[in-house]
Structures are given as structure tokens and as C-alpha cells.
Design an enzyme around this catalytic site. Structure first.
Site, mmCIF file in Angstrom:
data_model
loop_
_atom_site.group_PDB
_atom_site.id
_atom_site.type_symbol
_atom_site.label_atom_id
_atom_site.label_comp_id
_atom_site.label_asym_id
_atom_site.label_seq_id
_atom_site.Cartn_x
_atom_site.Cartn_y
_atom_site.Cartn_z
ATOM 1 N N LYS A 102 2.675 2.101 2.588
ATOM 2 C CA LYS A 102 2.589 2.621 3.953
ATOM 3 C C LYS A 102 3.698 1.992 4.786
ATOM 4 C CE LYS A 102 -1.342 3.507 7.001
ATOM 5 N NZ LYS A 102 -2.778 3.310 7.169
ATOM 6 N N LYS A 138 0.829 -1.213 0.000
ATOM 7 C CA LYS A 138 0.000 0.000 0.000
ATOM 8 C C LYS A 138 0.862 1.260 0.000
ATOM 9 C CE LYS A 138 -2.632 -1.391 3.694
ATOM 10 N NZ LYS A 138 -3.603 -1.236 4.794
HETATM 11 N N1 CTP Z 1 -9.613 5.984 12.934
HETATM 12 C C1 CTP Z 1 -10.537 6.784 13.619
HETATM 13 N N2 CTP Z 1 -10.124 7.987 14.152
HETATM 14 C C2 CTP Z 1 -8.836 8.387 14.013
HETATM 15 C C3 CTP Z 1 -7.892 7.580 13.326
HETATM 16 C C4 CTP Z 1 -8.319 6.368 12.797
HETATM 17 O O1 CTP Z 1 -11.713 6.432 13.757
HETATM 18 N N3 CTP Z 1 -8.480 9.555 14.505
HETATM 19 C C5 CTP Z 1 -10.068 4.722 12.345
HETATM 20 C C6 CTP Z 1 -9.921 4.680 10.837
HETATM 21 O O2 CTP Z 1 -10.995 5.363 10.211
HETATM 22 C C7 CTP Z 1 -9.902 3.194 10.547
HETATM 23 C C8 CTP Z 1 -9.245 2.606 11.824
HETATM 24 O O3 CTP Z 1 -9.265 3.655 12.804
HETATM 25 O O4 CTP Z 1 -11.217 2.690 10.421
HETATM 26 C C9 CTP Z 1 -7.817 2.170 11.569
HETATM 27 O O5 CTP Z 1 -7.203 3.249 10.948
HETATM 28 P P1 CTP Z 1 -5.660 3.378 10.636
HETATM 29 O O6 CTP Z 1 -5.487 3.733 9.206
HETATM 30 O O7 CTP Z 1 -4.900 2.244 11.152
HETATM 31 O O8 CTP Z 1 -5.332 4.656 11.577
HETATM 32 P P2 CTP Z 1 -4.832 6.095 11.185
HETATM 33 O O9 CTP Z 1 -4.495 6.806 12.465
HETATM 34 O O10 CTP Z 1 -5.815 6.782 10.272
HETATM 35 O O11 CTP Z 1 -3.496 5.740 10.407
HETATM 36 P P3 CTP Z 1 -2.731 6.519 9.232
HETATM 37 O O12 CTP Z 1 -2.521 7.943 9.696
HETATM 38 O O13 CTP Z 1 -1.449 5.750 9.052
HETATM 39 O O14 CTP Z 1 -3.628 6.441 8.021
#
Ligand code: CTP
Length: 152
Positions: A47, A45
């Protein structure tokens, strides 16, 4: 009858946004299953996480709202997982709104609002900035020592 909820994500640097999402997801049913992206899938991805897969799974399993965790290896496995694990609800944060509507023929698809102002990306950014600050302080100390040594 047991109501099963399923969700997917990386859950790097486990934070309160994750906890609040998992709490709300668990409240939608009786059992919450989490597909945790493997390090290899994250690489695909584009990431690059900080916490290795095994530790991300360990933290998810330690969360009281999570009943089980399984690996997410690729984009295409969700339909099979939902059928095999008999998931009644597929739910994600609303950064994914609309992206999985096609699964609506086999399960209920729900998107929940994200917790504002926190993300793994932001935590990685803050941690990199702190590291840079420390390196810069170290460089200043070395420069100073260098000047002292030259003046002797
Ligand atoms: N999520 C959430 N609130 C946040 C961050 C994440 O509800 N502030 C939710 C995302 O929408 C997803 C789940 O947690 O359904 C896992 O998200 P993930 O991508 O692992 O977390 P992120 O913090 O968004 O990571 P990144 O910044 O790497 O995208």
C-alpha cells in the site's frame, strides 16, 4: 472501570469515513487507542499512501474521539497490544469482517459498517485524475505556444 477500545488502520488522507468510524468506536467505551500503520508496514502490505506516518498520527491525535495513537509495525502485534493495553474491545470497519475473530479469546471483537462512497483509495484516484487533467491542459498550452513560435 475504564472500558478501552482498540483499532488499527492506515488513515491516509484522513476523511469523513474515518471520523465516523472513530466516533462510533469511542462511543463503545471510555478510551480509544489507534494503531496507525507505519509507512514501512504499508510498503510491506503493498500500500503506497500519500500522507507520511508522522502527519497521519498528528491528524488522528487532533481528532476528539482518539485518546492515543501508537505505531502498527506488523500483522502479528495485535494480540500482545490487546493484552498489554488491556483492551476490552477490538473493533474495525466491516471490510475486515471475520478477519480477526481469533482474537475473541482475549477481547470482544466487533466490526462496524463502513461509511459508503468514500475511501483513501478513491481520494487518491480523484487527486491523480486532477493532476492528469492539469498536465493535459499544460501540454495543450505548450503545443499552442510551439505552433505560434513556428509560425513566426
Ligand atoms: N473506514 C470506514 N469507512 C470508510 C473508510 C474506512 O469505516 N468509508 C474504516 C475502515 O473500515 C478501517 C478504518 O476506517 O476500520 C481505517 O481504514 P483505512 O484502510 O485506513 O481507510 P480506507 O479509506 O478504507 O483506505 P484504503 O482505501 O487505502 O483502503
Amino acid at each position: 472501570m475504564t472500558k478501552t477500545v482498540i483499532t488499527y488502520g492506515t488513515f491516509d488522507m484522513f476523511h469523513v469515513g474515518h471520523v465516523r468510524l472513530l466516533k462510533r468506536l469511542r462511543a463503545l467505551g471510555d478510551r480509544l487507542l489507534v494503531g496507525c500503520s507505519t509507512d514501512e508496514f504499508n510498503a510491506l502490505k503493498g500500500k503506497r499512501g500519500v500522507i507520511p506516518y508522522e502527519q497521519r498520527v498528528e491528524m488522528l491525535l487532533a481528532c476528539r474521539y482518539v485518546d492515543d495513537v501508537f505505531p502498527e509495525h506488523d500483522w502479528g502485534q495485535k494480540r500482545d497490544d490487546i493484552l498489554h493495553k488491556k483492551a476490552d474491545i477490538f473493533a474495525m470497519g466491516d471490510d475486515w469482517a471475520g478477519k480477526f475473530d481469533d482474537l475473541g479469546d482475549i477481547t470482544q471483537v466487533i466490526y462496524l459498517p463502513r461509511t459508503p462512497s468514500i475511501s483513501s483509495t478513491e481520494l487518491r484516484r480523484v487527486s491523480a485524475a486532477l493532476r492528469e487533467e492539469q498536465l493535459s491542459e499544460l501540454r495543450n498550452v505548450l503545443d499552442h505556444l510551439n505552433r505560434v513560435v513556428k509560425s513566426l
